[in-house]
Design a protein around this motif. Sequence first.
Motif, mmCIF file in Angstrom:
data_model
loop_
_atom_site.group_PDB
_atom_site.id
_atom_site.type_symbol
_atom_site.label_atom_id
_atom_site.label_comp_id
_atom_site.label_asym_id
_atom_site.label_seq_id
_atom_site.Cartn_x
_atom_site.Cartn_y
_atom_site.Cartn_z
ATOM 1 N N ASP A 22 0.816 -1.223 0.000
ATOM 2 C CA ASP A 22 0.000 0.000 0.000
ATOM 3 C C ASP A 22 0.846 1.268 0.000
ATOM 4 O O ASP A 22 0.384 2.314 -0.435
ATOM 5 N N HIS A 23 2.077 1.184 0.479
ATOM 6 C CA HIS A 23 2.933 2.359 0.558
ATOM 7 C C HIS A 23 3.729 2.602 -0.721
ATOM 8 O O HIS A 23 4.473 3.577 -0.810
ATOM 9 N N LEU A 24 3.579 1.735 -1.710
ATOM 10 C CA LEU A 24 4.307 1.895 -2.959
ATOM 11 C C LEU A 24 3.519 2.737 -3.953
ATOM 12 O O LEU A 24 2.300 2.610 -4.050
ATOM 13 N N SER A 25 4.221 3.566 -4.682
ATOM 14 C CA SER A 25 3.607 4.322 -5.776
ATOM 15 C C SER A 25 3.899 3.584 -7.084
ATOM 16 O O SER A 25 4.800 2.730 -7.122
ATOM 17 N N PRO A 26 3.188 3.911 -8.150
ATOM 18 C CA PRO A 26 3.499 3.262 -9.440
ATOM 19 C C PRO A 26 4.971 3.452 -9.846
ATOM 20 O O PRO A 26 5.576 2.536 -10.390
ATOM 21 N N ASP A 27 5.538 4.620 -9.560
ATOM 22 C CA ASP A 27 6.943 4.858 -9.905
ATOM 23 C C ASP A 27 7.887 3.950 -9.111
ATOM 24 O O ASP A 27 8.963 3.593 -9.594
ATOM 25 N N ASP A 28 7.489 3.584 -7.896
ATOM 26 C CA ASP A 28 8.326 2.699 -7.072
ATOM 27 C C ASP A 28 8.530 1.339 -7.727
ATOM 28 O O ASP A 28 9.560 0.695 -7.535
ATOM 29 N N ARG A 31 11.703 0.921 -9.770
ATOM 30 C CA ARG A 31 12.988 1.207 -9.113
ATOM 31 C C ARG A 31 13.781 -0.082 -8.942
ATOM 32 O O ARG A 31 13.212 -1.137 -8.645
#
Length: 96
Positions: A22-28, A31
């Motif tokens: 839940d704490h990840l963004s699409p950009d993450d 990475r």
Amino acid sequence: MDGVTLMKLWDDGWQVFLDALDHLSPDDLTRPLTIRGETHTVLEAIQRQVAHYSGHVYQLILLVKTLRGPQWRTLSIARGGSAAYNAALWPPDGTA
């Protein structure tokens, strides 16, 4: 350990994983990160971890199946039951 306690531990463990997601963004997800000297994207690492979990789930199923012996009931279509399952799902008269 009783079943209620076991299920609580199971649910708590999955909640840790889901909270991390839940704490990840699409950009993450694109990475890079390193696991045991091998570079992965975050998404690849998640896929790797879920595949790892599935191995442990199978180990638990095998253990319970062994302990239950003849009392074991399959979690999916019983051996030799695919034809009957498919016939019920897609009857020739098209009523499904």
